[in-house]
Design an enzyme around this catalytic site. Structure first.
Site, PDB file in Angstrom:
ATOM      1  N   TRP A  19      34.585  34.089 -36.102  1.00  0.00           N
ATOM      2  CA  TRP A  19      34.283  35.351 -36.780  1.00  0.00           C
ATOM      3  C   TRP A  19      34.184  35.196 -38.299  1.00  0.00           C
ATOM      4  O   TRP A  19      33.770  36.128 -38.972  1.00  0.00           O
ATOM      5  CB  TRP A  19      35.371  36.401 -36.462  1.00  0.00           C
ATOM      6  CG  TRP A  19      36.761  35.836 -36.576  1.00  0.00           C
ATOM      7  CD1 TRP A  19      37.551  35.415 -35.538  1.00  0.00           C
ATOM      8  CD2 TRP A  19      37.514  35.601 -37.771  1.00  0.00           C
ATOM      9  NE1 TRP A  19      38.737  34.910 -36.014  1.00  0.00           N
ATOM     10  CE2 TRP A  19      38.746  35.020 -37.386  1.00  0.00           C
ATOM     11  CE3 TRP A  19      37.271  35.813 -39.128  1.00  0.00           C
ATOM     12  CZ2 TRP A  19      39.728  34.650 -38.306  1.00  0.00           C
ATOM     13  CZ3 TRP A  19      38.248  35.441 -40.049  1.00  0.00           C
ATOM     14  CH2 TRP A  19      39.457  34.877 -39.635  1.00  0.00           C
TER      15      TRP A  19
ATOM     16  N   LYS B 248      28.118  32.397 -27.176  1.00  0.00           N
ATOM     17  CA  LYS B 248      29.178  33.396 -27.050  1.00  0.00           C
ATOM     18  C   LYS B 248      29.768  33.613 -28.442  1.00  0.00           C
ATOM     19  O   LYS B 248      30.417  32.726 -28.992  1.00  0.00           O
ATOM     20  CB  LYS B 248      30.287  32.928 -26.102  1.00  0.00           C
ATOM     21  CG  LYS B 248      31.278  34.055 -25.837  1.00  0.00           C
ATOM     22  CD  LYS B 248      32.696  33.599 -25.605  1.00  0.00           C
ATOM     23  CE  LYS B 248      33.460  33.220 -26.839  1.00  0.00           C
ATOM     24  NZ  LYS B 248      33.694  34.319 -27.795  1.00  0.00           N
ATOM     25  N   PRO B 249      29.535  34.783 -29.037  1.00  0.00           N
ATOM     26  CA  PRO B 249      30.076  35.023 -30.385  1.00  0.00           C
ATOM     27  C   PRO B 249      31.557  35.365 -30.318  1.00  0.00           C
ATOM     28  O   PRO B 249      32.088  35.657 -29.240  1.00  0.00           O
ATOM     29  CB  PRO B 249      29.265  36.234 -30.857  1.00  0.00           C
ATOM     30  CG  PRO B 249      28.934  36.982 -29.599  1.00  0.00           C
ATOM     31  CD  PRO B 249      28.825  35.959 -28.492  1.00  0.00           C
ATOM     32  N   ALA B 250      32.203  35.342 -31.474  1.00  0.00           N
ATOM     33  CA  ALA B 250      33.626  35.718 -31.531  1.00  0.00           C
ATOM     34  C   ALA B 250      33.768  37.195 -31.157  1.00  0.00           C
ATOM     35  O   ALA B 250      32.881  38.003 -31.444  1.00  0.00           O
ATOM     36  CB  ALA B 250      34.156  35.474 -32.934  1.00  0.00           C
TER      37      ALA B 250
ATOM     38  N   GLY C 255      35.792  26.510 -34.234  1.00  0.00           N
ATOM     39  CA  GLY C 255      36.980  27.340 -34.062  1.00  0.00           C
ATOM     40  C   GLY C 255      38.230  26.491 -34.233  1.00  0.00           C
ATOM     41  O   GLY C 255      38.196  25.467 -34.925  1.00  0.00           O
TER      42      GLY C 255
ATOM     43  N   GLU D  19      33.686  21.626 -34.392  1.00  0.00           N
ATOM     44  CA  GLU D  19      34.011  21.819 -35.808  1.00  0.00           C
ATOM     45  C   GLU D  19      35.296  22.629 -35.814  1.00  0.00           C
ATOM     46  O   GLU D  19      35.287  23.822 -35.538  1.00  0.00           O
ATOM     47  CB  GLU D  19      32.836  22.537 -36.487  1.00  0.00           C
ATOM     48  CG  GLU D  19      32.770  22.233 -37.956  1.00  0.00           C
ATOM     49  CD  GLU D  19      33.534  23.256 -38.743  1.00  0.00           C
ATOM     50  OE1 GLU D  19      34.738  22.994 -38.995  1.00  0.00           O
ATOM     51  OE2 GLU D  19      32.971  24.293 -39.065  1.00  0.00           O
TER      52      GLU D  19
ATOM     53  N   CYS E 112      37.248  27.164 -42.790  1.00  0.00           N
ATOM     54  CA  CYS E 112      37.904  25.935 -42.329  1.00  0.00           C
ATOM     55  C   CYS E 112      37.937  24.883 -43.433  1.00  0.00           C
ATOM     56  O   CYS E 112      38.724  23.951 -43.370  1.00  0.00           O
ATOM     57  CB  CYS E 112      37.238  25.415 -41.078  1.00  0.00           C
ATOM     58  SG  CYS E 112      35.473  25.348 -41.260  1.00  0.00           S
TER      59      CYS E 112
ATOM     60  N   GLU F  65      47.192  25.541 -41.013  1.00  0.00           N
ATOM     61  CA  GLU F  65      46.007  26.058 -41.669  1.00  0.00           C
ATOM     62  C   GLU F  65      46.319  27.508 -42.049  1.00  0.00           C
ATOM     63  O   GLU F  65      46.521  28.351 -41.180  1.00  0.00           O
ATOM     64  CB  GLU F  65      44.827  25.987 -40.690  1.00  0.00           C
ATOM     65  CG  GLU F  65      43.500  26.178 -41.345  1.00  0.00           C
ATOM     66  CD  GLU F  65      42.333  25.979 -40.363  1.00  0.00           C
ATOM     67  OE1 GLU F  65      42.545  26.010 -39.138  1.00  0.00           O
ATOM     68  OE2 GLU F  65      41.209  25.807 -40.844  1.00  0.00           O
TER      69      GLU F  65
HETATM   70  P1  ADP Z   1      40.431  31.722 -34.433  1.00  0.00           P
HETATM   71  O1  ADP Z   1      41.894  31.550 -34.350  1.00  0.00           O
HETATM   72  O2  ADP Z   1      39.833  31.381 -35.736  1.00  0.00           O
HETATM   73  O3  ADP Z   1      39.917  33.002 -33.854  1.00  0.00           O
HETATM   74  P2  ADP Z   1      39.665  30.459 -31.999  1.00  0.00           P
HETATM   75  O4  ADP Z   1      39.505  29.001 -31.722  1.00  0.00           O
HETATM   76  O5  ADP Z   1      40.718  31.192 -31.244  1.00  0.00           O
HETATM   77  O6  ADP Z   1      39.853  30.546 -33.541  1.00  0.00           O
HETATM   78  O7  ADP Z   1      38.297  31.215 -31.785  1.00  0.00           O
HETATM   79  C1  ADP Z   1      37.045  30.656 -32.036  1.00  0.00           C
HETATM   80  C2  ADP Z   1      36.138  30.980 -30.878  1.00  0.00           C
HETATM   81  O8  ADP Z   1      36.704  30.419 -29.709  1.00  0.00           O
HETATM   82  C3  ADP Z   1      35.980  32.476 -30.599  1.00  0.00           C
HETATM   83  O9  ADP Z   1      34.643  32.729 -30.221  1.00  0.00           O
HETATM   84  C4  ADP Z   1      36.913  32.697 -29.426  1.00  0.00           C
HETATM   85  O10 ADP Z   1      36.506  33.760 -28.598  1.00  0.00           O
HETATM   86  C5  ADP Z   1      36.750  31.393 -28.677  1.00  0.00           C
HETATM   87  N1  ADP Z   1      37.848  31.071 -27.739  1.00  0.00           N
HETATM   88  C6  ADP Z   1      39.139  31.459 -27.805  1.00  0.00           C
HETATM   89  N2  ADP Z   1      39.831  30.960 -26.746  1.00  0.00           N
HETATM   90  C7  ADP Z   1      38.946  30.243 -26.010  1.00  0.00           C
HETATM   91  C8  ADP Z   1      39.033  29.462 -24.788  1.00  0.00           C
HETATM   92  N3  ADP Z   1      40.173  29.321 -24.129  1.00  0.00           N
HETATM   93  N4  ADP Z   1      37.906  28.864 -24.340  1.00  0.00           N
HETATM   94  C9  ADP Z   1      36.741  28.982 -25.003  1.00  0.00           C
HETATM   95  N5  ADP Z   1      36.598  29.695 -26.139  1.00  0.00           N
HETATM   96  C10 ADP Z   1      37.670  30.315 -26.642  1.00  0.00           C
END
Ligand code: ADP
Length: 475
Positions: free
Chosen positions: A147, A171-173, A225, A247, A281, A376
């Site tokens: 996000w 798949k967006p945040a 992420g 990344e 990041c 972080e």
């Molecule tokens: P942040 O803590 O910065 O939100 P995340 O790694 O949790 O970082 O989120 C980055 C992306 O990963 C988002 O699009 C989130 O929906 C997705 N995400 C979170 N959990 C999972 C998972 N178990 N498998 C795949 N994608 C995920």
């Protein structure tokens, strides 16, 4: 205003159950987005794979023409897109506008670079044989994006994929699906085939990750992420050896040596640390300052940070918007409190207006044992530590499982080269606080990830090398 802004997305919004998107500034509901379940996601992958064969057969120039039209539409709609970014992510409008320009830059750059996916002719090891390589699109791809840059993190994956001849399901945040849907809409308006690039909002990210890693048609997953989720995806990708770009998190050191221009360094902290309220990041996570210039540097830094104004991202005077949600502000606030309990001193900031807001903060007296420098931070807090000499600076800088970005400030060229080479990271900025551009390779080592985005290396992530050997040619 919100209604007009989101009117083009009306058919992706719902009045029923779905993905609720909130404004982090005031906690109000902006819209509810329709979501896709596991079956629909699998159907989108099949559709993307179907659209891909025709796309891969087109010339790079034909693909570039459509990408350039997409690029032009993104710039034409810069203001609306920036407002959506600010609405759902909270970042100040000026930063949202730069993000849209930066994000559009990837589309233009890869539109051109797609024309240069050269193979090679290899001098043969045998007189009757000729050896060559082709570079071919890896196939149907998927992406999971964060996000903090809701536009740029999508275009830096989708543009090289499409330029290379791949298709892409994103798949967006959960916090920022509206920017993604707007980008998708503009891509389709530009003539990029529906289905070839598709955005799949969901409230179940783990499901999407599982489907992307196990669906037999998905040949590559690009993820930006956390390192935590990157590890889950890497384990899942083992299922069918899905190609990965990751990344992940960072813990960037920001080194200020005694021969540095302290004003340049202090100005750079504002960019490297406080951009996007510290939620990038590559954000400087630890400010390491040589003993002899420590006090002078801190004075300059505090004077600058104290002038930064936290507030609603939609107001022109705002430098620092809210964090992504109130939970994030609490987590960062706890890191500050814990550091103070362990001996750190708050030099400015330290509190906030409540909700998702946190004032820009400088801490001194920070040491390596504090959680604030081990994790972080992802918030507007600059922890300052001391070092005595080059060897200690390098040891402290590298004492982290992450290896994404580093910043160093020094004027002695010997020192610049020695330290730059010794830093364990994928990117180093010397005497500057901003690294990211579509023309350079962005990415990390160690637990910060795999692969590079941007530059010709970013295109290579979406191309396979095929080696062909032509035999029996006579001598
Ligand atoms: P942040 O803590 O910065 O939100 P995340 O790694 O949790 O970082 O989120 C980055 C992306 O990963 C988002 O699009 C989130 O929906 C997705 N995400 C979170 N959990 C999972 C998972 N178990 N498998 C795949 N994608 C995920």
């Amino acid at each position: 205003m919100t209604c007009d802004l989101l009117a083009p997305l009306a058919d992706r919004l719902t009045s029923g159950a779905g993905l609720e998107v909130y404004n982090p500034g005031d906690g109000t509901l902006i819209a509810t987005v329709g979501i896709c379940d596991e079956t629909e996601l699998a159907q989108m992958i099949v559709a993307a794979d179907h659209a891909r064969s025709d796309w891969a057969r087109r010339t790079a120039q034909e693909r570039a023409d459509l990408l350039r039209r997409w690029h032009a539409l993104v710039l034409e709609h810069l203001e609306e897109l920036a407002e959506i970014v600010t609405l759902e992510s909270g970042k100040p409008l000026a930063e949202a506008r730069s993000e849209v320009r930066y994000g559009a830059g990837f589309i233009e750059w890869f539109a051109e670079e797609g024309k240069r996916a050269y193979g090679e002719i290899i001098p043969s090891h045998h007189s009757g044989k000729r050896l060559l390589t082709l570079r071919q699109p890896v196939g149907t791809c998927a992406a999971i994006t964060p996000w903090n840059f809701p536009v740029a993190m999508i275009t830096r994956k989708v543009a090289p994929a499409l330029a290379a001849g791949c298709s892409m399901v994103v798949k967006p945040a959960e916090a920022t699906p509206l920017s993604a849907l707007f980008l998708e809409l503009l891509a389709h308006r530009a003539g990029i085939p529906v289905g070839l690039f598709a955005v799949a909002p969901t409230t179940d990210p783990a499901m999407a990750g599982r489907v992307f890693c196990t669906h037999p048609l998905v040949r590559k997953l690009s993820f930006t992420g956390s390192t935590r989720v990157g590890k889950i995806l890497m384990a899942q990708a083992a299922h069918q050896i899905t190609r990965l770009s990751l990344e992940l998190g960072g813990n960037a050191p920001f080194l200020v040596f005694d021969d540095a221009d302290l004003d340049v360094a202090a100005d750079a902290v504002l960019v490297a640390k406080f951009r996007n309220a510290g939620q990038t990041c590559v954000c400087a996570n630890r400010i390491l300052v040589q003993d002899s210039v420590h006090d002078a540097f801190v004075e300059k830094l505090v004077a600058r940070v104290a002038r930064l104004k936290a507030g609603d991202g939609r107001l022109a005077e705002t430098d620092i918007g809210p964090l992504i949600d109130a939970g994030a502000a609490r987590r960062v606030g706890d890191l500050v409190r814990r550091a103070v309990e362990l001996g750190a001193e708050v030099r400015c900031g330290g509190t906030g207006a409540g909700g998702a807001f946190l004032d820009p903060t400088v801490l001194t007296g920070v040491h390596a044992g504090m959680p604030i420098v081990q994790s972080e931070i992802f918030g507007p807090v600059a922890p300052v530590m001391r070092f005595t000499d080059e060897a200690e600076a390098i040891a402290l800088a590298n004492a982290t499982p992450y290896g994404l970005a580093a910043y160093m400030f020094a004027r002695d060229m010997g020192r610049v080269w020695r330290v730059m080479e010794a830093l364990e990271c994928g990117m180093v900025a010397v005497n500057d606080g901003a690294l990211s551009t579509e023309v350079a390779p962005f990415g990390g080592i160690k637990q910060s990830g795999l692969g590079r985005e941007g530059s010709r290396h970013g295109l290579a992530e979406y191309l396979d090398i095929k080696y062909a050997m032509l035999g029996a040619l006579g001598t």
